[in-house]
Design a protein around this motif. Structure first.
Motif, PDB file in Angstrom:
ATOM      1  N   GLY A  71      46.466  27.880  37.579  1.00 57.62           N
ATOM      2  CA  GLY A  71      46.325  28.521  38.780  1.00 57.62           C
ATOM      3  C   GLY A  71      45.660  29.860  38.823  1.00 57.62           C
ATOM      4  N   ARG A  73      42.272  31.516  38.075  1.00 52.32           N
ATOM      5  CA  ARG A  73      40.458  31.373  37.769  1.00 52.32           C
ATOM      6  C   ARG A  73      39.793  32.298  37.496  1.00 52.32           C
ATOM      7  NH1 ARG A  73      38.603  26.266  38.433  1.00 52.32           N
ATOM      8  NH2 ARG A  73      36.669  26.791  39.113  1.00 52.32           N
ATOM      9  N   ASP A  75      37.105  33.818  38.703  1.00 51.49           N
ATOM     10  CA  ASP A  75      36.600  33.549  39.980  1.00 51.49           C
ATOM     11  C   ASP A  75      36.300  34.832  40.501  1.00 51.49           C
ATOM     12  OD1 ASP A  75      35.847  30.852  40.000  1.00 51.49           O
ATOM     13  OD2 ASP A  75      37.485  30.301  41.218  1.00 51.49           O
ATOM     14  N   ASP A  95      36.169  24.492  34.150  1.00 52.98           N
ATOM     15  CA  ASP A  95      36.498  23.232  34.529  1.00 52.98           C
ATOM     16  C   ASP A  95      35.803  22.322  33.252  1.00 52.98           C
ATOM     17  OD1 ASP A  95      37.996  23.993  36.539  1.00 52.98           O
ATOM     18  OD2 ASP A  95      36.094  24.144  37.861  1.00 52.98           O
ATOM     19  N   ARG A 334      41.779  37.374  36.906  1.00 60.44           N
ATOM     20  CA  ARG A 334      41.660  36.187  37.323  1.00 60.44           C
ATOM     21  C   ARG A 334      41.825  36.266  38.807  1.00 60.44           C
ATOM     22  NH1 ARG A 334      40.645  35.812  32.648  1.00 60.44           N
ATOM     23  NH2 ARG A 334      41.559  34.440  31.085  1.00 60.44           N
ATOM     24  N   LYS A 335      41.537  35.154  39.493  1.00 54.98           N
ATOM     25  CA  LYS A 335      41.954  34.881  40.877  1.00 54.98           C
ATOM     26  C   LYS A 335      42.943  33.984  41.055  1.00 54.98           C
ATOM     27  CE  LYS A 335      38.549  35.492  43.696  1.00 54.98           C
ATOM     28  NZ  LYS A 335      39.013  36.676  44.774  1.00 54.98           N
ATOM     29  N   VAL A 337      44.910  30.834  42.510  1.00 55.11           N
ATOM     30  CA  VAL A 337      44.151  29.764  43.120  1.00 55.11           C
ATOM     31  C   VAL A 337      45.292  29.566  44.559  1.00 55.11           C
ATOM     32  CG1 VAL A 337      43.948  27.057  43.076  1.00 55.11           C
ATOM     33  CG2 VAL A 337      43.431  28.553  41.178  1.00 55.11           C
ATOM     34  N   THR A 338      46.401  29.326  44.466  1.00 53.75           N
ATOM     35  CA  THR A 338      47.514  29.186  45.533  1.00 53.75           C
ATOM     36  C   THR A 338      48.370  30.323  45.505  1.00 53.75           C
ATOM     37  OG1 THR A 338      48.988  27.922  43.920  1.00 53.75           O
ATOM     38  CG2 THR A 338      47.383  26.698  45.088  1.00 53.75           C
ATOM     39  N   ALA A 349      47.651  33.235  47.685  1.00 50.63           N
ATOM     40  CA  ALA A 349      46.284  32.625  47.032  1.00 50.63           C
ATOM     41  C   ALA A 349      45.083  33.507  47.450  1.00 50.63           C
ATOM     42  CB  ALA A 349      46.179  31.442  48.165  1.00 50.63           C
TER      43      ALA A 349
END
Length: 452
Positions: A71, A73, A75, A95, A334-335, A337-338, A349
């Motif tokens: 959760g 990433r 990014d 991934d 990190r970023k 995800v939700t 998110a």
């Protein structure tokens, strides 16, 4: 009930942007002290303002890096700039691409394979000791010296016989790219990379030079599928020959991406750990004396080898304590995800989320007198009594650093080689820090040498 994370006060114009830019880790330390283990930083001008979240508790770090890593990433803007500058290697890939790379690269970092790099490390450590012995003033800057040692060691392991040709290029080009990555990654108003600004031109020239030398050596390895005669299998050759179970290979660009990540991770991080271990021992004569005693009893003056790693527990404790106080990677991003919850606080998110070994390694709930140097914190019993993520210099979870054993082997062999030959006395006692691609000393870290 989930709450909003407490917000650090900032200016109406830029929020906390200036505070974070000027001294990020000190800003984080103050935020943890004043607001707790989950904190929100407003960053940027109104209309463009974002909120960054920092998490400092071991449990929160474990969720972000470990148990709930899917959760969070890689990014954020800094990782995007790293990808653009040195490629999409293990540090930044995600991934299926990450899993593919990890499968092919993992055999290069088994304990048996890494122990085989000990001779190359030993060669460069001995050369460093010889250089120190020849110093007429018996004083060295361990920050610059360990940077040179670590760069030559990883280059020898990666490039084999092409060592000398590559070291100068890496020494000149990596700092330019590193500065560019950080300046752009921290700037919400960054211009396109292809605009002909002076900074973009400098970075592009450094990238071209670095890529060119890597590409030429990779092409030679592809042509021969073997290392240079008499040099054994250097790491670049092993990457060229690597095969997945289905026969898939890394193409030339992918090999270059991995090589550049290994150069980044394999010299700046080890250099920082080793420099501060030497500095701390120079400041603490009793710990240095105990280190000398262990080295004399175990090695008896002989060259240290990979098999000695488990026989030098106090040296390992010294290195871990140096990594606690001065983790080479002081902040990891990190970023989300939700929408999620950490420690009872909402993380929305898309939010950038940061953890900081520098801060968590000083968390007063887990470390008594956290600014003091005390290798005894890392006895087996003391380690067992702390949460797993109270100490995480190599990250953790599925994206933990693949080179942990390599880093500890390199630092241990170098420290053992140097301390067998010298007693150190600190010249510089207060060392200012700067946060680049890694955390490092902002100036010289001088010690005075006495031959043993």
């Amino acid at each position: 009930m989930t709450r909003e994370a407490p917000q650090v006060a900032g200016s109406g114009l830029l929020g906390t942007l200036v505070e974070l830019r000027d001294d990020t880790v000190r800003a984080y330390l103050r935020a943890q002290r004043d607001h707790g283990d989950v904190v929100r930083f407003p960053v940027g001008p109104p209309g463009l303002r974002a909120h960054l979240y920092a998490v400092f508790s071991p449990d929160g770090v474990q969720q972000i890096l470990g148990t709930r890593a899917a959760g969070f990433r890689k990014d954020n803007s800094v990782y995007a700039e790293i990808r653009a500058s040195i490629g999409n290697g293990l540090l930044t890939s995600q991934d299926d691409e990450y899993l593919f790379q990890r499968r092919l690269v993992q055999p290069l970092f088994t304990r048996r394979r890494v122990d085989g790099y000990a001779a190359a490390i030993g060669t460069e450590a001995a050369a460093t000791a010889d250089r120190w012995a020849a110093r007429p003033d018996a004083t060295v800057d361990v920050a610059s010296e360990t940077a040179e040692f670590a760069l030559r060691a990883i280059s020898r392991i990666l490039f084999g016989a092409d060592l000398d040709e590559t070291v100068d290029v890496v020494r000149r080009c990596f700092p330019v790219l590193g500065e560019h990555v950080l300046n752009r990654g921290a700037n919400p108003l960054r211009s396109p990379r292809n605009w002909p600004t002076p900074a973009n031109r400098r970075a592009a020239a450094a990238q071209r030079e670095l890529y060119a030398i890597c590409d030429r050596i990779i092409a030679e390895r592809h042509a021969s599928r073997t290392a240079p005669e008499g040099d054994g299998d250097d790491m670049m050759t092993l990457l060229v020959k690597a095969r997945d179970a289905d026969g898939s290979v890394l193409d030339a660009q992918a090999v270059r991406d991995q090589v550049l990540v290994f150069l980044l991770a394999g010299h700046e991080t080890t250099a920082t750990a080793l420099a501060f271990a030497l500095h701390l021992l120079a400041l603490h004569p009793k710990a240095q004396e105990r280190t000398h005693t262990e080295l004399d009893e175990v090695l008896g003056g002989r060259t240290p080898a990979a098999g000695d790693l488990d026989r030098l527990p106090y040296v390992t404790m010294v290195l871990k304590e140096a990594l606690r106080l001065y983790p080479s990677v002081a902040i990891m991003g990190r970023k989300a995800v939700t929408d999620t919850e950490i420690g009872g606080f909402r993380i929305p998110a898309g939010a950038d989320v940061y953890v900081s070994p520098y801060v968590t390694h000083r968390h007063p709930a887990y470390w008594d007198d956290p600014e003091a140097f005390d290798p005894e914190r890392f006895t087996p019993q003391a380690e067992a009594d702390r949460p797993r993520y109270a100490f995480f210099p190599f990250g953790g979870g599925p994206r933990a650093c693949i080179g942990q054993h390599f880093a500890m082997l390199e630092a241990t062999l170098a420290l053992a080689t140097l301390l067998q030959r010298f007693t150190l006395t600190a010249v510089d006692t207060e060392i200012p820090l700067e946060l680049g691609m890694t955390m490092r000393a902002a100036g010289p870290v001088r010690v005075r040498l006495t031959s043993r």
